[in-house]
Every structure is written in C-alpha cells, then in structure tokens.
Design an enzyme around this catalytic site. Structure first.
Site, PDB file in Angstrom:
ATOM      1  N   ASP A   1      30.174  34.331  31.261  1.00 23.48           N
ATOM      2  CA  ASP A   1      29.450  35.171  32.232  1.00 23.48           C
ATOM      3  C   ASP A   1      30.410  36.151  32.917  1.00 23.48           C
ATOM      4  O   ASP A   1      30.351  36.329  34.129  1.00 23.48           O
ATOM      5  CB  ASP A   1      28.729  34.301  33.265  1.00 23.48           C
ATOM      6  CG  ASP A   1      27.659  35.076  34.032  1.00 23.48           C
ATOM      7  OD1 ASP A   1      27.228  36.152  33.562  1.00 23.48           O
ATOM      8  OD2 ASP A   1      27.260  34.613  35.124  1.00 23.48           O
TER       9      ASP A   1
ATOM     10  N   TYR B   1      23.403  30.920  41.302  1.00 26.03           N
ATOM     11  CA  TYR B   1      23.454  29.476  41.420  1.00 26.03           C
ATOM     12  C   TYR B   1      23.873  28.940  42.765  1.00 26.03           C
ATOM     13  O   TYR B   1      23.694  27.769  43.036  1.00 26.03           O
ATOM     14  CB  TYR B   1      24.385  28.907  40.339  1.00 26.03           C
ATOM     15  CG  TYR B   1      23.906  29.248  38.968  1.00 26.03           C
ATOM     16  CD1 TYR B   1      22.726  28.699  38.475  1.00 26.03           C
ATOM     17  CD2 TYR B   1      24.603  30.147  38.181  1.00 26.03           C
ATOM     18  CE1 TYR B   1      22.257  29.028  37.222  1.00 26.03           C
ATOM     19  CE2 TYR B   1      24.144  30.481  36.917  1.00 26.03           C
ATOM     20  CZ  TYR B   1      22.968  29.917  36.444  1.00 26.03           C
ATOM     21  OH  TYR B   1      22.510  30.252  35.217  1.00 26.03           O
TER      22      TYR B   1
END
Ligand code: ADP
Ligand code: MG
Length: 345
Positions: free
Chosen positions: A158, A45
């Site tokens: 995550d 990201y």
C-alpha cells in the site's frame, strides 16, 4: 498454539514478550500513561494521534488499530501489522516503540516514533514542486527502506504518498503496514485487492494471482512521477480507467515486453485500449536520459523485469547532477500538521 493467536515481540526498550492474544490486556502498558495531544491522521484503518508518553516524557505517535475479529475470532490483520512492524528495524521504516492496550481487546494502540510530516500533506501545502535534488533524496530513502523490507520478504502492498512520513530532519519513513504481507519464494497467491488504485501495478489490475515485491516498485514509480509533476501520475477513477491512463503513458503491453501477458485470465473476455507509443519522454521532457531510464525501469510491465530496489539505487540518475540533497535540506512546515489536527477536533 496457533501462530496468529500469539504475539511475540521485543519492545524498543529491550523487553522480550510473547503473549497469547487473550492475555494482552493488563500485561502491557496502559493507554492512560499517554496524553493525546492532536489528531494527526485518519486513514482507512485507524486514527493516529500525536501524544505525550508521560512516563518517558517523549512525544510519540499513537495509532489505534482495527481489531475486528475475523473468521476464527482472532483479529488477524491487526496482529499482522504489529508482527511485521516489530520484526523490522531500519532508518527508513517507521519505528514501533511499544504496543499498548486499552481496557478491551478492541482497543490496541501502536506507539511509534513521531514524524512531523507525511508526504501527502507536505505536497498539499507546498506552492511549488520539490527540486530534483530533493526528489532524489526522497527516492533514495524510499528505495533503501524497500530494499530492507524486500530482503526480509515483506511486501508493503500500500505504498502511496500518505504512507510516507518525513521527520523534521528530512528522514523518510515508510509507514502503515496494515496491508503488508510476508511473501514466500516461490510466490504464492495472495488476495488481489491491494494497493490504492492510483498506485496499483498492471499485474494486479489484470488479476494476476501472483504478487511479488515488484508491486511496491511500481508504486514507487508512481510516487516518483507524482513528485516530478506535483500531482498524481495515474489518477484513475475505475480499474479500466486506471489501465487506460497507464497505457496512455507506456503503450499497450504485449507478449514481447511481458512474458505470459496474453495468458492472463482477464484478457479472455476483455481487450485493452491500443496505443503503441511510450510517451515518457513527451511527458517528462525536461528529465535527463538517466531519469527517463529509471522511470521506464520502474514501469516495466513484466514484474520479473521491473527494477528491484537495489537496481533502482544503482541507477546513474542518482549519481548525476543535480545530486541528491542532504536530508536536512528537505522543506518542513512544522505548523500545518498541528493546525490540521486541531481543525478535525
Ligand atoms: P491508515 O491505515 O489509517 O492509513 P496510517 O498508518 O497510514 O493509517 O496513518 C494515517 C495517517 O496518520 C498518515 O497518513 C500520517 O499522516 C499519520 N501518521 C501515521 N503514523 C504516524 C507517525 N508515526 N508520526 C506522525 N504521523 C503519523
Ligand atoms: Mg495510510
């Protein structure tokens, strides 16, 4: 005003801020107050730089975050990461220092405390495994960070070695809240596709709609196994292969060990590999009984029976010899990080 369009926070330096998102540029500090030094990481990201805060004369990490506009025009995932990070402060969670904006809404930067290592690159650069005392030191810090997050109803979603940072003083920091969520009690359905495949809990692989803090505890078990073996424990190539690797180690789940197992929707048109044995003691032959117990507790198929962070911390494994080392005794390779950053440029 809708919640997701306002940013509320108190910066590390004590300033209390509540900003409608459209007004963010110009109200916060400018990225020009920072000198980018090296690129230290690039994940899914964002790009992360080591940088110097020219005003405060400090070394920090800066992560450029994804601010793609979603459905109604608000960049939800980026805001979620900022919100969650701003709401937690714990020794074992990376500290957000400030939110800094570039010229447009598309560039928002998180300013964080800088950590010298991440566990993934540390593992890559070590010839031999961590000692058991070092592994215990890492895991205790991970469980303390998780205990704090879970108590605050935050699921990280995550966890993996590249999202665990280590300072040069051996302090572990949970990082990367790009997929984190606040969870509610009772648990509500969430988007199923989370957690990098190798660390993904069986209930996610089997498409259970309910996700709880137990998915982080499964990932913590995978991290513990990886530290022991100095390689990923379940390096699946596909979701089916991932389930097979799990079953090879732990045996096929059933209704006795996992309440409601056979009601999982995916099992209507799919049957699992049959393997009746738990092989933890054959794979981790040198591990004490208490060590094997903690692994099995983290790898309970039934998420409601899986160890919580608190229970993991109470395990006798952390109280028996070899005792956890002091964080200062953790290895560090101050040079490789910077070199790696330069290579990327
Ligand atoms: P992504 O969502 O892109 O994975 P992360 O937050 O995990 O973003 O950052 C990517 C990498 O950047 C990490 O694996 C780590 O190597 C490095 N990194 C992230 N935050 C910091 C920090 N505060 N200090 C030092 N390095 C960091
Ligand atoms: Mg990451």
């Amino acid at each position: 005003m809708e919640e997701d369009k306002v940013l509320h926070f108190t910066t590390f330096y004590g300033q209390s801020v509540e900003i409608p998102f459209e007004q963010l540029p110009g109200q916060s500090r400018s990225i020009h107050e920072f000198d980018k030094l090296d690129r230290v990481g690039e994940g899914t990201y964002g790009i992360v730089y080591r940088a110097k805060d020219k005003v405060k004369n400090e070394i920090v990490a800066i992560k450029k975050i994804r601010m793609e506009r979603e459905k109604d025009g608000a960049p939800i995932s980026g805001i979620r990461e900022i919100r969650i990070l701003m709401s937690v402060r714990h020794e074992n969670v990376v500290q957000l220092l400030d939110v800094v904006v570039g010229r447009s809404l598309e560039s928002i930067f998180l300013v964080m405390e800088y950590c010298e290592q991440d566990l993934a690159s540390l593992l890559d650069n070590m010839q031999s495994s961590f000692s058991e005392a070092q592994i215990k030191c890492i895991m205790i810090q991970l469980f303390r960070g998780l205990q704090h997050l879970h108590k605050s109803f935050i699921v990280h979603r995550d966890l993996k070695v590249s999202n665990l940072l280590l300072t040069d003083k051996g302090c572990l920091k949970i990082a990367d809240f790009g997929l984190a969520r606040r969870c509610s009690v009772p648990a509500q359905p969430m988007t199923p596709q989370v957690v990098t495949l190798w660390y993904r809990a069986p209930e996610l692989l089997l498409q259970s709609k309910i996700q709880t803090t137990a998915i982080d505890m499964w990932a913590a078990g995978c991290i513990l196994g990886e530290l022991f073996l100095h390689k990923p424990l379940f390096p699946g190539r596909t979701e089916i292969h991932q389930l097979e690797l799990i079953i090879d180690l732990l045996g096929t789940p059933n209704d006795q060990i996992w309440d409601g197992f056979s009601d999982l929707p995916i099992l209507k048109n799919f049957s699992l590999k049959r393997q009746p044995y738990n092989n933890i003691k054959h794979v981790f032959t040198w591990l004490s009984a208490a060590g094997q117990r903690v692994l099995n507790f983290l790898f309970m198929y039934d998420p409601t029976r899986r160890a919580t962070a608190e229970e993991a911390l109470q395990s006798s494994y952390f109280k028996e010899n070899p005792l956890p080392c002091e964080p200062e005794m953790m290895p560090s390779f101050p040079q490789h990080r910077i070199r790696r950053g330069k290579d990327i440029k």
